[in-house]
Design a protein around this motif. Structure first.
Motif, short mmCIF file in Angstrom:
data_model
loop_
_atom_site.label_atom_id
_atom_site.label_comp_id
_atom_site.label_asym_id
_atom_site.label_seq_id
_atom_site.Cartn_x
_atom_site.Cartn_y
_atom_site.Cartn_z
N GLU A 61 0.84 -1.20 0.00
CA GLU A 61 0.00 0.00 0.00
C GLU A 61 0.86 1.23 0.00
O GLU A 61 1.94 1.27 0.57
CB GLU A 61 -0.92 0.01 1.23
N SER A 62 0.36 2.24 -0.63
CA SER A 62 1.07 3.53 -0.67
C SER A 62 1.02 4.19 0.70
O SER A 62 0.03 4.07 1.44
CB SER A 62 0.42 4.44 -1.72
N PRO A 63 2.14 4.87 1.06
CA PRO A 63 2.16 5.53 2.38
C PRO A 63 1.08 6.58 2.52
O PRO A 63 0.62 6.86 3.62
CB PRO A 63 3.55 6.16 2.44
N ASN A 64 0.68 7.18 1.47
CA ASN A 64 -0.33 8.24 1.53
C ASN A 64 -1.76 7.70 1.48
O ASN A 64 -2.72 8.46 1.46
CB ASN A 64 -0.13 9.21 0.36
N HIS A 65 -1.87 6.43 1.47
CA HIS A 65 -3.20 5.82 1.40
C HIS A 65 -3.82 5.83 2.79
O HIS A 65 -3.26 5.34 3.75
CB HIS A 65 -3.08 4.40 0.87
N LEU A 66 -5.01 6.43 2.93
CA LEU A 66 -5.74 6.49 4.21
C LEU A 66 -6.53 5.23 4.41
O LEU A 66 -7.08 4.65 3.45
CB LEU A 66 -6.67 7.70 4.23
N PRO A 67 -6.64 4.79 5.71
CA PRO A 67 -7.44 3.58 5.94
C PRO A 67 -8.92 3.85 5.64
O PRO A 67 -9.40 4.94 5.77
CB PRO A 67 -7.21 3.29 7.41
N ASN A 68 -9.56 2.85 5.30
CA ASN A 68 -10.98 2.95 4.95
C ASN A 68 -11.81 2.99 6.22
O ASN A 68 -11.82 2.04 7.01
CB ASN A 68 -11.36 1.77 4.06
N ILE A 69 -12.50 4.15 6.50
CA ILE A 69 -13.33 4.34 7.69
C ILE A 69 -14.78 4.23 7.26
O ILE A 69 -15.23 4.94 6.35
CB ILE A 69 -13.09 5.70 8.35
N LYS A 70 -15.46 3.38 7.98
CA LYS A 70 -16.84 3.17 7.62
C LYS A 70 -17.71 4.27 8.25
O LYS A 70 -17.54 4.63 9.40
CB LYS A 70 -17.31 1.80 8.08
N HIS A 71 -18.62 4.78 7.58
CA HIS A 71 -19.59 5.79 8.01
C HIS A 71 -18.93 6.99 8.70
O HIS A 71 -19.17 7.32 9.87
CB HIS A 71 -20.62 5.17 8.97
N PRO A 72 -18.02 7.67 8.04
CA PRO A 72 -17.34 8.82 8.67
C PRO A 72 -18.28 9.97 8.99
O PRO A 72 -18.11 10.67 10.00
CB PRO A 72 -16.31 9.20 7.62
N GLU A 73 -19.28 10.17 8.17
CA GLU A 73 -20.20 11.30 8.41
C GLU A 73 -20.97 11.08 9.72
O GLU A 73 -21.16 12.01 10.50
CB GLU A 73 -21.17 11.42 7.24
N SER A 74 -21.39 9.88 9.91
CA SER A 74 -22.16 9.60 11.13
C SER A 74 -21.30 9.77 12.38
O SER A 74 -21.72 10.33 13.39
CB SER A 74 -22.72 8.17 11.08
N LYS A 75 -20.06 9.29 12.28
CA LYS A 75 -19.17 9.42 13.42
C LYS A 75 -18.83 10.88 13.70
O LYS A 75 -18.74 11.32 14.86
CB LYS A 75 -17.91 8.61 13.18
N ALA A 76 -18.64 11.69 12.66
CA ALA A 76 -18.35 13.11 12.85
C ALA A 76 -19.53 13.83 13.48
O ALA A 76 -19.38 14.70 14.38
CB ALA A 76 -17.97 13.74 11.50
N ALA A 77 -20.75 13.48 13.02
CA ALA A 77 -21.95 14.11 13.59
C ALA A 77 -22.10 13.73 15.06
O ALA A 77 -22.47 14.56 15.91
CB ALA A 77 -23.17 13.69 12.78
N ALA A 78 -21.79 12.49 15.38
CA ALA A 78 -21.90 12.06 16.78
C ALA A 78 -20.90 12.80 17.66
O ALA A 78 -21.20 13.22 18.79
CB ALA A 78 -21.68 10.55 16.85
N LEU A 79 -19.66 12.94 17.15
CA LEU A 79 -18.65 13.68 17.91
C LEU A 79 -19.07 15.13 18.12
O LEU A 79 -18.88 15.70 19.22
CB LEU A 79 -17.32 13.60 17.17
N LEU A 80 -19.67 15.72 17.08
CA LEU A 80 -20.13 17.11 17.21
C LEU A 80 -21.24 17.23 18.24
O LEU A 80 -21.27 18.16 19.04
CB LEU A 80 -20.58 17.59 15.84
N LEU A 81 -22.14 16.23 18.22
CA LEU A 81 -23.24 16.25 19.19
C LEU A 81 -22.72 16.09 20.63
O LEU A 81 -23.21 16.73 21.55
CB LEU A 81 -24.24 15.15 18.85
N VAL A 82 -21.74 15.21 20.79
CA VAL A 82 -21.18 15.02 22.14
C VAL A 82 -20.51 16.31 22.63
O VAL A 82 -20.67 16.72 23.79
CB VAL A 82 -20.19 13.85 22.13
N THR A 83 -19.76 16.93 21.73
CA THR A 83 -19.08 18.19 22.11
C THR A 83 -20.09 19.26 22.46
O THR A 83 -19.95 19.99 23.48
CB THR A 83 -18.18 18.67 20.97
#
Length: 300
Positions: A3-25
């Motif tokens: 794998e290329s060093p610049n390749h990001l791991p595949n995160i499932k449902h990032p939008e949902s997790k970001a929204a949850a973090l925002l709600l917690v904050t």
């Protein structure tokens, strides 16, 4: 395949997790705000109090009002009233409003060092509770405002002390003068002694005559002279009585001579007049002189 060093791991449902973090904050922020507001008593039931002061110098919104050193209220708003005075709106929690009574006194103290302090004083806790929305005047005190009055008071006190000192000195001088005036060898004491002796002489044996002449020898001379005069007058009275008796005999002998009788009557009348004058003088001496003897001379 590597794998290329610049390749990001595949995160499932990032939008949902970001929204949850925002709600917690956001929830944490809201919880913190609610905690702070609760701690500040925002959600408590408060009683409103309007304090009227001459000015709002040193007063700020959020400033505590203390009772016995403990904060029981907070300044929520400051405004300029229609009366030209500063209106301080104070919120007092109901749990602390029990310390405020109808007879409570409120002060705004401005210290030389440090900020102003808004205080409440209640002398009688069994008075009627302070009603909600009550309006009270604030007594303002400035640590430096009393300095001119204090200086004036001290100045008056020093002036009074100086006046009292001067009066005391004058009183001491007057007492010294009085002591000198009333001393045994003073002129006043001598005058009083002379007056005492004069009064004693007036009350003595010879009365005013002894007081005027001053010694018994002169008094005796005057008394002897008066006694001799009195005896002379008495002898004159007796001689005149004899002359009167002789005139009576002459009148009886010369009864047929009318002219002689009339002359003798005129002579007798003149002698009677002189005799009365002498008798009156003797009687006056007998009345006024205490050592006179009782004598009686009967006129025909």
């Amino acid at each position: 395949m590597n794998e290329s060093p610049n390749h990001l791991p595949n995160i499932k449902h990032p939008e949902s997790k970001a929204a949850a973090l925002l709600l917690v904050t956001l929830a944490l922020i809201v919880a913190f705000v609610i905690f702070v507001m609760t701690a500040r008593g925002v959600f408590e039931e408060n009683q409103q109090l309007l304090l009227v002061a001459e000015n709002s110098e040193g007063v700020a919104v959020g400033m505590d009002m203390t009772f016995s050193g403990f904060p029981i209220g907070r300044v929520s708003r400051i405004e300029l009233g229609d009366d030209g005075k500063a209106h301080l709106h104070v919120s007092v929690p109901l749990k602390d409003a029990r310390w405020l009574r109808a007879s409570s006194v409120f002060t705004l103290e401005k210290g030389v060092v440090g900020g102003s302090r808004l205080r409440a004083f209640t002398g009688m806790l069994d008075d009627e509770p302070l009603e909600d929305g009550a309006r009270r005047e604030v007594l303002m005190g400035d640590a430096t405002s009393g300095v001119p009055e204090l200086v004036s008071t001290v100045t008056r006190l020093v002036g009074n002390l100086e006046r009292l000192t001067n009066e005391q000195s004058a009183l001491v001088a007057s007492m010294d003068n009085l002591q000198r005036m009333t001393a045994e060898q003073s002129a006043l004491a001598g005058s009083l002694n002379n007056m005492r002796q004069f009064t004693a002489t007036l009350n003595g044996r010879h009365g005013a005559l002894g007081a005027l002449l001053g010694n018994d020898a002169d008094v005796a001379k005057v008394i002897d002279s008066l006694e001799q005069t009195r005896l002379l007058l008495t002898e004159a009275r007796a001689s005149l009585a004899k002359v009167d008796a002789a005139l009576v005999d002459v009148k009886a002998i010369t009864g047929n001579t009318r002219a002689a009788t009339e002359d003798l009557d005129a002579l007798r009348a003149e002698i009677d007049l002189n005799l009365r004058k002498v008798s009156g003088l003797v009687d006056d001496l007998n009345r006024k002189w205490p050592f006179a003897r009782e004598r009686e001379l009967k006129l025909p």
